[in-house]
Design an enzyme around this catalytic site. Structure first.
Site, short mmCIF file in Angstrom:
data_model
loop_
_atom_site.label_atom_id
_atom_site.label_comp_id
_atom_site.label_asym_id
_atom_site.label_seq_id
_atom_site.Cartn_x
_atom_site.Cartn_y
_atom_site.Cartn_z
N GLY A 45 0.84 -1.20 0.00
CA GLY A 45 0.00 0.00 0.00
C GLY A 45 0.87 1.24 0.00
N GLN A 50 2.89 9.93 1.53
CA GLN A 50 4.20 9.30 1.72
C GLN A 50 5.21 9.70 0.65
OE1 GLN A 50 2.24 5.22 2.37
NE2 GLN A 50 4.02 5.08 3.69
N CYS A 93 5.55 -0.28 7.68
CA CYS A 93 5.20 0.94 6.95
C CYS A 93 6.43 1.43 6.21
CB CYS A 93 4.70 2.02 7.92
SG CYS A 93 4.23 3.55 7.11
N LEU A 94 6.26 1.78 4.95
CA LEU A 94 7.40 2.24 4.15
C LEU A 94 7.96 3.55 4.71
CD1 LEU A 94 5.99 1.37 0.61
CD2 LEU A 94 7.75 0.13 1.89
N HIS A 135 -4.87 1.35 7.58
CA HIS A 135 -3.52 1.90 7.71
C HIS A 135 -3.34 3.08 6.74
CE1 HIS A 135 1.07 1.13 7.87
NE2 HIS A 135 0.94 1.92 6.82
N GLU A 136 -3.84 2.91 5.50
CA GLU A 136 -3.69 3.96 4.48
C GLU A 136 -4.57 5.17 4.78
OE1 GLU A 136 -1.20 3.62 2.78
OE2 GLU A 136 -0.92 1.47 2.88
N HIS A 139 -2.95 7.34 7.21
CA HIS A 139 -1.92 8.22 6.60
C HIS A 139 -2.55 9.53 6.12
CE1 HIS A 139 1.90 6.11 6.52
NE2 HIS A 139 1.38 5.03 5.97
#
Ligand code: GNR
Ligand code: NI
Length: 173
Positions: A45, A50, A93-94, A135-136, A139
């Protein structure tokens, strides 16, 4: 085109993203770049914030290595239902490279969103997809999974990331 993924600590990751008014060529180019960046990372994702763009845009793909790719594009996603039942997943998480933690979230969720072609859609998600969607959406509101941990655990992770970043800077300078 690959975009640079911002990592914590970065004040941009804590901002609230704005909804998109239309799905134009620029939006599609950004979503294509986000998908390419996500696959290259690799991740399942990625939210526009990000890569430093404060818009309510998400790309997802939870298909596994050998399987056919199944990209999902979410524009202005809005969670309209979350189950009482919860589930726990080890999240990564990236924007928190190398950090993982078990996070409890509603096991199922339903969302409304606009798709790549500008059409209104609904999606009922469970399992890993439900976790990933939530999660997204977090963000887009400036929330990271470490915000659900104790202050002690969260501070430890941030300290590690600051150290990592300093190391990288030294190599570049
Ligand atoms: O690649 C990712 N894996 C992942 C695993 C468990 C729960 C959430 C995720 S999302 C993450 C990519 C990312 O940082 N998306 O914002
Ligand atoms: Ni993330």
């Amino acid at each position: 085109m690959l975009r640079k993924i911002l990592t914590e600590p970065d004040a941009i990751l804590r901002k609230k993203c704005e909804p998109l008014e239309k799905v134009d060529t620029e939006t599609k180019k950004l979503m294509d770049d986000m998908l390419e960046t996500m696959y290259a990372a690799p991740g399942i994702g990625l939210a526009a914030i990000q890569v430093g763009i404060l818009k309510r845009l998400v790309v997802l793909d939870i298909s596994k290595g050998e399987e056919k790719k199944k990209p999902i594009f979410l524009i202005n996603p809005k969670i309209i239902h979350q189950s009482k039942k919860t589930s726990v997943y080890e999240e990564g998480c990236l924007s928190l490279p190398g950090q993982f933690a078990e996070i409890e979230r509603p096991a199922e969720c339903t969302l409304k969103y606009i798709d790549y072609n500008g059409k209104e859609k609904e999606l009922k998600a469970d399992g890993l997809l439900a976790t990933c969607v939530q999660h997204e959406v977090d963000h887009l509101n400036g929330i990271l999974f470490i915000d659900y941990l104790s202050k002690l655990k969260k501070d430890m992770i941030i300290k590690k990331l600051v150290k990592q970043k300093k190391g990288i800077e030294r190599v570049i300078v």
